[in-house]
Enzyme design. Structure first.
Site, short mmCIF file in Angstrom:
data_model
loop_
_atom_site.label_atom_id
_atom_site.label_comp_id
_atom_site.label_asym_id
_atom_site.label_seq_id
_atom_site.Cartn_x
_atom_site.Cartn_y
_atom_site.Cartn_z
N ASN A 169 0.88 -1.17 0.00
CA ASN A 169 0.00 0.00 0.00
C ASN A 169 0.92 1.22 0.00
OD1 ASN A 169 -1.74 2.08 0.53
ND2 ASN A 169 -2.68 1.15 2.34
N ARG A 220 -2.46 -2.04 -3.56
CA ARG A 220 -3.65 -1.23 -3.38
C ARG A 220 -3.57 -0.07 -4.37
NH1 ARG A 220 -4.80 3.34 1.01
NH2 ARG A 220 -6.99 3.67 0.53
N HIS A 267 -12.63 3.09 0.12
CA HIS A 267 -12.64 2.00 1.12
C HIS A 267 -13.36 0.76 0.60
CE1 HIS A 267 -12.62 5.39 4.39
NE2 HIS A 267 -11.39 4.94 4.24
N ARG A 293 -11.30 15.66 8.00
CA ARG A 293 -12.07 16.07 6.82
C ARG A 293 -13.49 16.45 7.22
NH1 ARG A 293 -10.83 10.79 3.43
NH2 ARG A 293 -8.76 10.59 4.29
N GLU A 301 -7.93 -5.13 5.25
CA GLU A 301 -7.79 -4.80 3.83
C GLU A 301 -6.63 -5.56 3.19
OE1 GLU A 301 -8.41 -0.68 5.24
OE2 GLU A 301 -9.11 -0.30 3.21
#
Ligand code: ADP
Length: 396
Positions: free
Chosen positions: A7, A90, A179, A240, A383
């Site tokens: 990743n 990823r 996601h 965010r 993940e």
């Protein structure tokens, strides 16, 4: 088969080497400060973490150090690179081009590059990592697993914005969602854990981490999700803002004398529960401040939970019902008081919280009472394992 999962970010790189037969992690770690100075964290399962400070001018050097660590005669996880059978990468944005994972051929890499302007911070970094791996392991098959792919099943009514249609046609302006690997993994796992038929199920997945998103999964397929063209839309997150009135951008730009990129920086990095509370983006700090009676921290937690509850309500409408709500990621798996606050809004779904079960951290557990009409469940996401499984499915 041994799969290296990578990743790759702009200055960091996380990796795990997984044996896909046992699904055991053989070694894992990360490279940080690539292009600045360089720091490798490496841990073979069962041994202590090793930290090496060494220059990593580019991602190629970083990956070379990871590979060297993996085959180190003393602490390595494999005897030689030949024992790494495939690499799963990823990739953040696959646009409309990728509805599933894919083997990374030169054509595919060009198509990913064409998606770069949809994710200018992430995709170029992902590609640098892929190219560096290809150079160092030219004969090892590589697979790309996209954050956006799982959401490609959304119907048009869910992904189109109320904007001039030509922006969709010319620039691909639409909801993509992120996601996806986690939403896919957790919805499947929830159905399995609850003994439900995935193909006949209505599951809402709340992935609540630093970045947070929620999705409606009908019969195993995503029909809506809260993140949009970029990962800024939707829930209130660590830093965010999530959904805001778009007019606020112009208003703040004028009042604070900021350029548009500067306002975007505020929305991405200085907002969310961090900006609201002035305490932290981390819910462990927020929980302490909440318990100490810090009013802004209390407001931030209330706004966070209320926004999640509102999205759950809208996805119940989208699917005309819900069987299970699955909580995952750092906050979803660990932060009991936030789950409690969210579930307190869901009485109309016939959910009652099992307060004892809700003390759970990081393990699969039903947290609603047995007589609840809808099930609330904690499902840890993974993940890396999901990327490993996707990779094996394509290369074996
Ligand atoms: P991301 O992957 O988006 O960086 P995570 O899924 O790791 O985010 O979630 C980070 C959030 O999870 C933080 O707000 C943190 O406070 C919260 N959290 C609460 N308890 C824990 C815990 N025991 N371990 C890790 N994260 C936790």
């Amino acid at each position: 088969m041994n799969v290296l999962v990578i990743n790759c970010g702009s200055s960091s790189l996380k990796y795990q080497l997984i044996n896909s037969d046992s699904e055991e992690v053989l070694a894992k770690g990360l490279c940080e400060r690539i292009g600045i100075d360089g720091r490798l964290v490496y841990q073979k399962t069962g041994l202590d973490k090793e930290i090496t400070e060494a220059p990593m001018p580019t991602h190629k050097q970083a990956i070379q150090m990871v590979l060297d660590a993996l085959v180190n005669p003393k602490t390595g996880a494999v005897a030689s690179l030949d024992e790494i059978d495939a690499v799963g990468h990823r990739v953040v944005h696959g646009g409309e081009k990728f509805a599933s994972s894919t083997v990374l051929t030169d054509d595919v890499l060009q198509t990913i590059e064409a998606c770069n302007d949809l994710a200018p911070l992430h995709n170029p970094a992902n590609l640098i990592g892929i190219n560096a791996c290809k150079e160092l392991m030219p004969n090892t098959p590589m697979v790309g697993v996209f954050d956006t792919a799982f959401h490609q099943t959304m119907p048009k009514k869910a992904y189109l914005y109320g904007l001039p249609y030509e922006y969709y046609e010319k620039y691909g302006v639409r909801r993509y969602g992120f996601h996806g690997t986690s939403h896919s993994f957790v919805s499947k796992k929830a159905a399995e854990f609850l003994g439900m038929d995935l193909n006949n199920s209505k599951i809402i997945v709340a992935h609540l981490g630093n970045g947070a998103s929620i999705s409606a999964v009908l019969n195993g397929k995503c029909v809506d999700t809260s993140m949009g063209l970029t990962p800024l839309e939707g829930l209130v997150m660590g830093t965010r803002s999530g959904d805001v009135d778009p007019s606020i951008l112009e208003f703040i730009a004028e009042k604070e004398n900021l350029t548009l990129p500067e306002v975007m920086d505020v929305l991405n990095k200085k907002s969310g529960v961090q900006g609201m509370s002035g305490v932290s983006s981390d819910f462990r700090d927020l929980e302490d401040a909440y318990n100490a009676g810090n009013e802004r921290a209390i407001d931030a937690c209330e706004v966070f939970a209320y926004r999640v509850a509102k999205y759950i309500g809208s996805y119940v409408a989208a699917m005309n019902g819900v069987d299970a709500i699955a909580f995952t990621a750092g906050i979803g798996e660990n932060t009991s008081f936030i789950r409690e606050k969210i579930i307190a809004y869901l009485g109309y779904l016939g959910i009652t919280l099992d307060k004892e079960a809700n003390k759970v951290r990081g393990e699969e557990r039903i947290i609603s009472t047995p007589d609840s009409k809808t099930i609330a469940v904690v499902i840890p996401t993974n993940e890396e394992l999901a990327i490993c499984r996707e990779t094996v499915a394509l290369v074996s």
